[in-house]
Design an enzyme around this catalytic site. Structure first.
Site, PDB file in Angstrom:
ATOM      1  N   GLY A   1       0.280-127.101 -10.266  1.00  0.00           N
ATOM      2  CA  GLY A   1       1.591-126.595  -9.879  1.00  0.00           C
ATOM      3  C   GLY A   1       2.338-125.760 -10.888  1.00  0.00           C
TER       4      GLY A   1
ATOM      5  N   ARG B   1      -3.002-121.840  -9.283  1.00  0.00           N
ATOM      6  CA  ARG B   1      -2.284-120.577  -9.430  1.00  0.00           C
ATOM      7  C   ARG B   1      -2.246-120.091 -10.876  1.00  0.00           C
ATOM      8  NH1 ARG B   1       1.715-119.176  -5.809  1.00  0.00           N
ATOM      9  NH2 ARG B   1       1.892-121.368  -5.242  1.00  0.00           N
TER      10      ARG B   1
ATOM     11  N   ARG C   1       1.308-113.906   1.409  1.00  0.00           N
ATOM     12  CA  ARG C   1       2.388-114.592   0.684  1.00  0.00           C
ATOM     13  C   ARG C   1       3.776-113.991   0.919  1.00  0.00           C
ATOM     14  NH1 ARG C   1       2.867-115.013  -4.059  1.00  0.00           N
ATOM     15  NH2 ARG C   1       3.608-117.143  -4.125  1.00  0.00           N
TER      16      ARG C   1
ATOM     17  N   TYR D   1       5.996-116.831   2.463  1.00  0.00           N
ATOM     18  CA  TYR D   1       6.917-117.494   1.530  1.00  0.00           C
ATOM     19  C   TYR D   1       7.997-116.560   1.002  1.00  0.00           C
ATOM     20  CZ  TYR D   1       2.547-120.249   0.792  1.00  0.00           C
ATOM     21  OH  TYR D   1       1.388-120.964   0.920  1.00  0.00           O
TER      22      TYR D   1
ATOM     23  N   CYS E   1       0.810-104.859  13.212  1.00  0.00           N
ATOM     24  CA  CYS E   1       1.883-104.731  14.198  1.00  0.00           C
ATOM     25  C   CYS E   1       2.811-105.945  14.170  1.00  0.00           C
ATOM     26  CB  CYS E   1       1.283-104.531  15.567  1.00  0.00           C
ATOM     27  SG  CYS E   1       0.163-103.132  15.567  1.00  0.00           S
ATOM     28  N   GLU E   2       3.479-106.143  13.053  1.00  0.00           N
ATOM     29  CA  GLU E   2       4.462-107.211  12.874  1.00  0.00           C
ATOM     30  C   GLU E   2       5.494-106.694  11.879  1.00  0.00           C
ATOM     31  OE1 GLU E   2       4.189-110.859  13.443  1.00  0.00           O
ATOM     32  OE2 GLU E   2       2.166-110.931  14.280  1.00  0.00           O
TER      33      GLU E   2
ATOM     34  N   TYR F   1      -4.118-117.721  -3.941  1.00  0.00           N
ATOM     35  CA  TYR F   1      -3.518-117.758  -2.603  1.00  0.00           C
ATOM     36  C   TYR F   1      -3.423-116.349  -2.010  1.00  0.00           C
ATOM     37  CZ  TYR F   1      -2.558-122.338  -4.476  1.00  0.00           C
ATOM     38  OH  TYR F   1      -2.721-123.568  -5.058  1.00  0.00           O
TER      39      TYR F   1
END
Ligand SMILES: *Cc1c(COP(=O)(O)O)cnc(C)c1O
Length: 421
Positions: free
Chosen positions: A239, A278, A314, A318, A346-347, A375
């Site tokens: 983390g 990460r 990501r 997030y 298409c978003e 990630y």
């Protein structure tokens, strides 16, 4: 520190120009740096060199087998959460004795696979899981080393979707029930209690939540020992955050994190396990992309890239920030203008950054989205039927494609039309 720098006006990964990779492999493509992965892994080794330890790379952060082999060859263990990740770790040559099995929903099939192939320990997340694991172990005539993942109810002060150590999160056993669960575990056949595990969240940029969690871990270890359990391993989770913005205060260093662990549990004589993902892989990778179009909107200009949310989710998932830099270094004093940097999907969520200041770019110019080694590729999909993004590993002046871009035939070949249709 990473190994993505400008050399003679062009962004390089170590000694390889990203423009050369783009020309030979095409874009979008993930590019990882061996030197950066190695450096980050070694920083964690050094941070724990005061005791017996195992740095288990969290495979979910970057599960390419070449990356796992690189880290495994340096001595890394692996923290895995599925049969697929177990298979990847083994395919990378990592022995079972260095693999820790985490996750809230391990199935019997996954348990069996790990017990047959060899496993260091299961981090058990619930009592039902403990019972199933006991049954599976007994049926196979083996004894399985376990740690119980305890939820310390600590606020990790990170994005809500990656906080895991509060009582409302699905992870671990409530700390108030830990002694009872250990007592049950000790009675179960096929189960051998060896340790205690916590993981409170991801992208932590402050050491205080770790201090709080690890103080509870130390107290609990003493209580469990008093209850007669052999606690010889402490799994401190992962983390530790990374700097996603170059201009920001950097999060704490691995060495400072190691000191927090030492202060909290150093006197307990346990072997220490940590599970960074990460922090090892994040800044060891970039997503290399080309500009397709510049489009003038109303009050804003759009830079349309050939990378999209299906390649790097990501930002959409997030609201994460990735620095975007041109591969051709802008000369000092070059004019910059604000762009909304978007992908072709298409978003509306397919937006990497809004109003980011960039020098004037033209179609076919290259950009790099930084800090994309963790990630990134692992969360990629083929949404909009865009073939899965490839991956490249650089080492000094050489590079290799470590996952090829599927051809359209390969992508289509995974579907089958039933004979009755
Ligand atoms: C995701 C995860 C990690 C790694 O988290 P990072 O933020 O990538 O270091 C470690 N352990 C467990 C149990 C995880 O779920």
């Amino acid at each position: 520190m990473d190994h993505f720098n400008y050399v003679d006006g062009w962004l390089h990964a170590e000694e390889v120009s990203l423009s050369r990779i783009a020309a030979e492999v095409g874009t979008p493509v993930y590019v990882y740096s061996t030197a950066t992965l190695t450096r980050h892994f070694r920083l964690f080794q050094q941070a724990l060199n005061w005791t017996d330890h195992l740095v288990c790379f969290a495979v979910k952060a970057n599960s390419n087998i070449a990356v796992l082999k690189l880290l495994g060859d340096l001595g890394a263990g692996m923290d895995i959460v599925s049969a697929g990740e177990y298979a990847r770790a083994r395919a990378a040559g990592v022995p079972g004795e260095r693999i820790v099995f985490s996750g809230v929903g391990k199935t019997e099939t996954e348990m069996r696979m790990a017990l047959e192939g060899g496993i260091r320990q299961f981090n058990v997340e619930s009592e039902p899981e403990l019972e199933v694991l006991s049954r599976v172990a007994v049926s196979m005539g083996v004894e399985v080393p376990i740690a119980v993942r305890v939820n310390p109810d600590v606020d990790a002060r990170t994005h809500e979707k990656i906080a895991t150590g509060k009582s409302e999160n699905k992870f671990g056993i409530p700390i108030a029930r830990a002694r009872e669960v250990y007592a049950n575990a000790a009675r179960l056949p096929g189960i051998k209690v060896v340790g205690l595990d916590m993981h409170i969240g991801s992208q932590l940029t402050d050491l205080e939540p770790y201090r709080q969690a690890y103080a509870k871990m130390a107290d609990l270890t003493r209580a469990l020992r008093a209850d007669g359990h052999q606690i010889t391993r402490l799994d401190m989770g992962g983390g530790l955050g990374i700097p996603y913005r170059r201009d920001n205060n950097a999060p704490p260093l691995p060495i400072e994190y190691g000191q927090v662990i030492r202060d909290a549990v150093g006197d307990l004589g346990c072997e220490i396990e940590i599970e960074p993902g990460r922090n090892i892989a994040g800044n060891a990778g970039i997503l290399l992309s080309s500009v397709i179009y510049l489009k003038e909107g109303e009050g804003r200009d759009f830079l349309i890239l050939d990378a999209a949310m299906n390649d790097l989710i990501r930002p959409a998932m997030y609201s994460a920030h990735h620095d975007i830099v041109p591969v051709r270094e802008a000369a000092p004093g070059t004019d910059v203008a604000p762009y909304d940097v978007v992908g072709p999907v298409c978003e509306t969520g397919d937006t990497f950054q809004k109003g980011t200041q960039l020098p004037t770019l033209a179609p076919a110019d290259l950009v790099a989205l930084r800090s994309a080694g963790a990630y990134g590729a692992v969360m990629a999909s083929e949404y909009n039927s865009r073939p899965l993004v490839p991956e490249v590993l650089v080492n000094g002046d050489q590079f290799a494609v470590i996952r090829a871009r599927p051809t359209l035939e390969e992508m289509l070949g995974r579907d089958t039309i039933p004979e009755w249709l």
